[in-house]
Design an enzyme around this catalytic site. Sequence first.
Site, PDB file in Angstrom:
ATOM      1  N   GLU A  92       0.812  -1.219   0.000  1.00 21.14           N
ATOM      2  CA  GLU A  92       0.000   0.000   0.000  1.00 21.14           C
ATOM      3  C   GLU A  92       0.846   1.270   0.000  1.00 21.14           C
ATOM      4  OE1 GLU A  92      -3.676  -1.815   2.633  1.00 21.14           O
ATOM      5  OE2 GLU A  92      -2.208  -0.587   3.641  1.00 21.14           O
ATOM      6  N   CYS A 112       6.293  -7.396   6.721  1.00 23.41           N
ATOM      7  CA  CYS A 112       7.520  -6.937   7.381  1.00 23.41           C
ATOM      8  C   CYS A 112       8.064  -8.058   8.257  1.00 23.41           C
ATOM      9  CB  CYS A 112       7.202  -5.715   8.253  1.00 23.41           C
ATOM     10  SG  CYS A 112       8.660  -4.924   8.956  1.00 23.41           S
ATOM     11  N   CYS A 116       7.525  -5.579  15.197  1.00 22.92           N
ATOM     12  CA  CYS A 116       7.333  -4.612  16.284  1.00 22.92           C
ATOM     13  C   CYS A 116       5.929  -4.856  16.851  1.00 22.92           C
ATOM     14  CB  CYS A 116       7.468  -3.184  15.756  1.00 22.92           C
ATOM     15  SG  CYS A 116       9.107  -2.845  15.093  1.00 22.92           S
ATOM     16  N   CYS A 119       2.799  -2.619  15.877  1.00 27.02           N
ATOM     17  CA  CYS A 119       2.566  -2.314  14.457  1.00 27.02           C
ATOM     18  C   CYS A 119       1.759  -3.412  13.793  1.00 27.02           C
ATOM     19  CB  CYS A 119       3.909  -2.150  13.748  1.00 27.02           C
ATOM     20  SG  CYS A 119       3.746  -1.806  11.995  1.00 27.02           S
ATOM     21  N   GLU A 158      10.433  -2.789   6.226  1.00 23.85           N
ATOM     22  CA  GLU A 158      11.625  -2.145   6.784  1.00 23.85           C
ATOM     23  C   GLU A 158      12.582  -1.891   5.623  1.00 23.85           C
ATOM     24  OE1 GLU A 158      13.074  -0.700   9.419  1.00 23.85           O
ATOM     25  OE2 GLU A 158      14.849  -0.661   8.137  1.00 23.85           O
ATOM     26  N   SER A 189      12.631   5.846   6.806  1.00 26.59           N
ATOM     27  CA  SER A 189      12.456   5.519   8.223  1.00 26.59           C
ATOM     28  C   SER A 189      12.872   4.081   8.480  1.00 26.59           C
ATOM     29  CB  SER A 189      10.983   5.705   8.588  1.00 26.59           C
ATOM     30  OG  SER A 189      10.744   5.209   9.878  1.00 26.59           O
ATOM     31  N   SER A 211      13.419   4.778  14.260  1.00 25.18           N
ATOM     32  CA  SER A 211      12.369   4.419  15.216  1.00 25.18           C
ATOM     33  C   SER A 211      13.001   4.106  16.565  1.00 25.18           C
ATOM     34  CB  SER A 211      11.599   3.196  14.703  1.00 25.18           C
ATOM     35  OG  SER A 211      10.870   3.561  13.561  1.00 25.18           O
ATOM     36  N   LEU A 212      12.831   5.022  17.510  1.00 25.05           N
ATOM     37  CA  LEU A 212      13.464   4.866  18.831  1.00 25.05           C
ATOM     38  C   LEU A 212      12.520   4.095  19.778  1.00 25.05           C
ATOM     39  CD1 LEU A 212      15.615   5.578  20.954  1.00 25.05           C
ATOM     40  CD2 LEU A 212      14.612   7.853  21.126  1.00 25.05           C
ATOM     41  N   HIS A 213      11.404   4.684  20.088  1.00 29.93           N
ATOM     42  CA  HIS A 213      10.302   4.057  20.837  1.00 29.93           C
ATOM     43  C   HIS A 213      10.556   3.704  22.300  1.00 29.93           C
ATOM     44  CE1 HIS A 213       8.578   4.439  17.002  1.00 29.93           C
ATOM     45  NE2 HIS A 213       8.779   3.230  16.533  1.00 29.93           N
ATOM     46  N   CYS A 330       0.136   5.548  10.356  1.00 29.69           N
ATOM     47  CA  CYS A 330       1.366   4.817  10.692  1.00 29.69           C
ATOM     48  C   CYS A 330       1.024   3.529  11.417  1.00 29.69           C
ATOM     49  CB  CYS A 330       2.241   5.615  11.651  1.00 29.69           C
ATOM     50  SG  CYS A 330       2.822   7.139  10.994  1.00 29.69           S
TER      51      CYS A 330
HETATM   52  N1  SAH Z   1       9.989   0.034   9.169  1.00 33.25           N
HETATM   53  C1  SAH Z   1      10.137   1.450   9.318  1.00 33.25           C
HETATM   54  C2  SAH Z   1       8.887   2.225   8.870  1.00 33.25           C
HETATM   55  C3  SAH Z   1       7.715   1.968   9.756  1.00 33.25           C
HETATM   56  S1  SAH Z   1       6.311   2.999   9.746  1.00 33.25           S
HETATM   57  C4  SAH Z   1      10.473   1.791  10.760  1.00 33.25           C
HETATM   58  O1  SAH Z   1      10.248   0.948  11.625  1.00 33.25           O
HETATM   59  O2  SAH Z   1      10.966   2.885  11.020  1.00 33.25           O
HETATM   60  C5  SAH Z   1       6.795   4.533  10.391  1.00 33.25           C
HETATM   61  C6  SAH Z   1       6.727   4.706  11.892  1.00 33.25           C
HETATM   62  O3  SAH Z   1       5.444   4.362  12.455  1.00 33.25           O
HETATM   63  C7  SAH Z   1       7.751   3.859  12.647  1.00 33.25           C
HETATM   64  O4  SAH Z   1       8.395   4.648  13.593  1.00 33.25           O
HETATM   65  C8  SAH Z   1       6.877   2.830  13.311  1.00 33.25           C
HETATM   66  O5  SAH Z   1       7.481   2.248  14.450  1.00 33.25           O
HETATM   67  C9  SAH Z   1       5.648   3.637  13.645  1.00 33.25           C
HETATM   68  N2  SAH Z   1       4.456   2.830  13.958  1.00 33.25           N
HETATM   69  C10 SAH Z   1       4.228   1.533  13.696  1.00 33.25           C
HETATM   70  N3  SAH Z   1       3.015   1.158  14.133  1.00 33.25           N
HETATM   71  C11 SAH Z   1       2.436   2.257  14.679  1.00 33.25           C
HETATM   72  C12 SAH Z   1       1.163   2.526  15.273  1.00 33.25           C
HETATM   73  N4  SAH Z   1       0.238   1.598  15.356  1.00 33.25           N
HETATM   74  N5  SAH Z   1       0.931   3.790  15.716  1.00 33.25           N
HETATM   75  C13 SAH Z   1       1.852   4.761  15.572  1.00 33.25           C
HETATM   76  N6  SAH Z   1       3.062   4.569  15.002  1.00 33.25           N
HETATM   77  C14 SAH Z   1       3.364   3.334  14.557  1.00 33.25           C
END
Ligand code: SAH
Length: 340
Positions: A92, A112, A116, A119, A158, A189, A211-213, A330
């Site tokens: 998508e 993917c 995570c 996600c 990713e 990203s 993506s730190l989180h 996201c």
């Molecule tokens: N694989 C890449 C791109 C992912 S999407 C990465 O991990 O960076 C972009 C961002 O959205 C990433 O930081 C991801 O962790 C975040 N993300 C994933 N699921 C989410 C959700 N349900 N709500 C908010 N952000 C989310």
Amino acid sequence: MQKNNLIGCDIEWLEDYISNIGADKRYAIKLLRWVYRKRIFDLGLINDIPRALLDEIAKNFDVGLFYPSEILAGNDGSVKYLYQNDKNMLFESVLMRAEKRNTLCVSSQSGCRMCCKFCMTGSIGFKGNLTSRDILNQLLAIPKSKEVNRIVIMGMGEPLDNSDEVLSAIRILTADWGCAFGKTNITLSSVGIIDELKRFLDAPPCNLAISLHSPFRDERSDLMPIEKSNPIKEVVNLIKNNPLPKPLRVSFEYVALSGVNLSSNHAMAIAEMLKGIPCHLNIIPWNSHESAKFKTPKDEELQLFIAQLNSLGVLTTIRKSMANEIGAACGQMAGRKKST
Ligand code: SAH
């Protein structure tokens, strides 16, 4: 015989091909400009390349464009496109509009492998890598293609788990003979895969978002299994020691999970971790979906966390959630057909 595709084709490769059939290799640039820049996909409309050469090329090449199989429009003006490539993989993209910015969020894989926890894409598993053609097609196949002025590689997948194809797509997006996008108008990203990140930082082709989180190893490993083999500490050090050349920018993404990663301890550890890196922290309030049980923070919890970060000198921005109701915000992209 299987034909090659012009979409995804790099200049050197086409120049070699054209020289080898005895024609002037300068036609390669002209041809690719029609496709990538003018977005003309019917070779019959090309008027500055000899017809005999075009006929010869057409024997071995298709343009390679394919249209979305489903289009879903959101209430906020965003549009989600679903594609199916020649290997039957679904993926998508989302077009988002805000004032003068038309941002296209593209996928790099179908599904993917990162898993995570928060996600949705991770929850559907991994279906396969997209080719540079699949990636570029997401820009070229939409009706308002020429109005897109920003690309974020933040859709499904990713990107650094598919570096060859992604880097080749970025090269075409930014090349003068390609789509001629500014490098600063593209952001990749990543969760931070160290070996591939080194390759990216060797010759950075665009902005970077990591993506730190969570700044804590145990918690991040729990949220993002990649932490076990590719610790964020090493990722951050790598970036500290290999800063992106200006005007390219690095940012860190932070999914805000209520009651999980928004404490003052988190704020302090983040400030410590990012010290010395010119960057901002992009906070993404968790977008809910049925595959995970987190909670989106209320305004109060979020604002307190942001105030703490600001007082510690961390620049923050909040990513406005778009396209939520069409399952395209996201972390909501699952590459599913409406009918399934
Ligand atoms: N694989 C890449 C791109 C992912 S999407 C990465 O991990 O960076 C972009 C961002 O959205 C990433 O930081 C991801 O962790 C975040 N993300 C994933 N699921 C989410 C959700 N349900 N709500 C908010 N952000 C989310």
